[in-house]
Design a protein around this motif. Structure first.
Motif, short mmCIF file in Angstrom:
data_model
loop_
_atom_site.label_atom_id
_atom_site.label_comp_id
_atom_site.label_asym_id
_atom_site.label_seq_id
_atom_site.Cartn_x
_atom_site.Cartn_y
_atom_site.Cartn_z
N ALA A 7 -14.70 96.81 78.07
CA ALA A 7 -13.73 97.17 77.48
C ALA A 7 -13.03 95.61 77.20
O ALA A 7 -12.22 95.41 76.00
N ILE A 8 -13.14 94.74 77.83
CA ILE A 8 -12.53 93.37 77.45
C ILE A 8 -13.26 93.00 76.34
O ILE A 8 -12.27 92.41 75.22
N ARG A 9 -14.45 92.90 76.26
CA ARG A 9 -15.14 92.64 74.95
C ARG A 9 -14.71 93.12 73.81
O ARG A 9 -14.45 92.69 72.70
N GLY A 10 -14.41 94.77 73.92
CA GLY A 10 -13.79 95.32 72.88
C GLY A 10 -12.61 95.05 72.30
O GLY A 10 -12.24 94.87 71.34
N LEU A 11 -11.78 94.63 73.17
CA LEU A 11 -10.49 94.32 73.07
C LEU A 11 -10.21 92.84 72.17
O LEU A 11 -9.70 92.72 71.37
N ILE A 12 -11.34 92.07 72.75
CA ILE A 12 -11.31 90.67 71.87
C ILE A 12 -11.87 90.93 70.69
O ILE A 12 -11.43 90.35 69.65
N ARG A 13 -12.83 91.70 70.45
CA ARG A 13 -13.38 92.12 69.02
C ARG A 13 -12.57 92.55 68.36
O ARG A 13 -12.42 92.01 67.23
N ASP A 14 -11.77 93.54 68.65
CA ASP A 14 -10.68 94.16 67.98
C ASP A 14 -9.69 93.29 67.40
O ASP A 14 -9.18 93.27 66.10
N HIS A 15 -9.26 92.26 68.24
CA HIS A 15 -8.34 91.46 67.95
C HIS A 15 -8.63 90.43 66.83
O HIS A 15 -8.04 90.21 65.89
N LEU A 16 -9.80 90.05 67.29
CA LEU A 16 -10.53 89.05 66.23
C LEU A 16 -10.76 89.66 64.77
O LEU A 16 -10.43 88.99 63.66
N VAL A 17 -11.11 90.74 64.64
CA VAL A 17 -11.58 91.28 63.65
C VAL A 17 -10.05 91.67 62.78
O VAL A 17 -10.03 91.47 61.49
N SER A 18 -9.13 91.96 63.44
CA SER A 18 -7.63 92.21 62.88
C SER A 18 -7.18 91.01 62.11
O SER A 18 -6.33 90.89 61.54
N GLU A 19 -7.78 89.81 62.60
CA GLU A 19 -7.21 88.57 62.25
C GLU A 19 -7.90 88.29 61.04
O GLU A 19 -8.99 87.54 61.40
N GLU A 20 -7.56 88.59 59.70
CA GLU A 20 -8.41 88.45 58.68
C GLU A 20 -8.67 86.89 58.41
O GLU A 20 -9.67 86.48 57.67
N GLN A 21 -7.82 85.78 58.67
CA GLN A 21 -7.94 84.50 58.26
C GLN A 21 -8.83 83.85 59.33
O GLN A 21 -8.84 82.40 59.34
N ASP A 22 -9.29 84.31 60.53
CA ASP A 22 -10.07 83.47 61.40
C ASP A 22 -11.52 83.92 61.32
O ASP A 22 -11.85 85.25 61.33
N GLU A 23 -12.40 83.04 61.37
CA GLU A 23 -13.69 83.38 61.07
C GLU A 23 -14.48 83.07 62.38
O GLU A 23 -14.52 81.96 62.95
N VAL A 24 -15.21 84.07 62.96
CA VAL A 24 -15.68 84.21 64.23
C VAL A 24 -17.31 83.59 63.90
O VAL A 24 -17.87 84.07 63.07
N LEU A 25 -17.28 82.35 64.75
CA LEU A 25 -18.52 81.55 64.39
C LEU A 25 -19.64 82.08 65.49
O LEU A 25 -20.85 82.14 64.92
N ALA A 26 -19.34 82.18 66.73
CA ALA A 26 -20.16 82.42 67.70
C ALA A 26 -19.63 82.99 68.67
O ALA A 26 -18.88 82.43 69.64
N PRO A 27 -19.72 84.47 69.04
CA PRO A 27 -19.38 85.17 70.21
C PRO A 27 -20.44 84.97 71.42
O PRO A 27 -21.65 85.34 71.15
N THR A 28 -20.01 84.93 72.63
CA THR A 28 -21.42 84.82 73.53
C THR A 28 -20.86 85.63 74.81
O THR A 28 -19.79 85.35 75.22
N HIS A 29 -21.68 86.21 75.38
CA HIS A 29 -21.21 87.13 76.31
C HIS A 29 -22.51 86.99 77.42
O HIS A 29 -23.58 87.35 77.15
N VAL A 30 -22.04 86.67 78.73
CA VAL A 30 -23.26 86.22 79.76
C VAL A 30 -22.57 86.94 81.09
O VAL A 30 -21.68 86.77 81.68
N HIS A 31 -23.72 87.71 81.62
CA HIS A 31 -23.23 88.33 82.99
C HIS A 31 -23.69 86.95 84.15
O HIS A 31 -24.63 86.68 84.20
N LEU A 32 -22.46 86.76 84.78
CA LEU A 32 -22.59 85.84 85.86
C LEU A 32 -23.37 86.23 87.10
O LEU A 32 -24.08 85.68 87.67
N ASP A 33 -22.78 87.73 87.34
CA ASP A 33 -23.08 88.32 88.44
C ASP A 33 -23.02 89.69 88.34
O ASP A 33 -22.35 90.14 87.28
N HIS A 34 -22.75 90.73 89.23
CA HIS A 34 -22.71 92.05 89.28
C HIS A 34 -21.10 92.32 88.78
O HIS A 34 -20.57 93.30 88.04
N HIS A 35 -20.20 91.42 89.13
CA HIS A 35 -18.79 91.61 88.98
C HIS A 35 -18.07 90.67 87.89
O HIS A 35 -16.94 90.79 87.64
#
Length: 78
Positions: A7-35
């Motif tokens: 859900a958090i990834r989705g919110l971040i992705r949606d916000h970044l996509v809605s900002e037309e002037q900002d170019e996403v160069l590299a999104p990274t998601h890593v699971h540190l542990d179960h939580h």
């Protein structure tokens, strides 16, 4: 919890996509542990807009810690 991190990834992705002037160069998601997950989003844009995006991301429910780091290519400083 996978559902919350997705859900958090989705919110971040949606916000970044809605900002037309900002170019996403590299999104990274890593699971540190179960939580806990680590999100790093490298984007290019105007500093004021990037700061606004960072503030919005850091205020999302479920975000425990965050830091906004900004740098320059120095191309306009020479």
């Amino acid at each position: 919890l996978p559902e919350r991190s997705e859900a958090i990834r989705g919110l971040i992705r949606d916000h970044l996509v809605s900002e037309e002037q900002d170019e996403v160069l590299a999104p990274t998601h890593v699971h540190l542990d179960h939580h806990n997950c680590l999100e790093v989003v490298i984007i290019n844009g105007r500093s004021a807009q990037l700061r606004k995006i960072a503030d919005q991301i850091l205020s999302l429910r479920g975000v425990k810690h965050g830091k906004f780091v900004i740098t320059t290519t120095d191309k306009d400083l020479q």
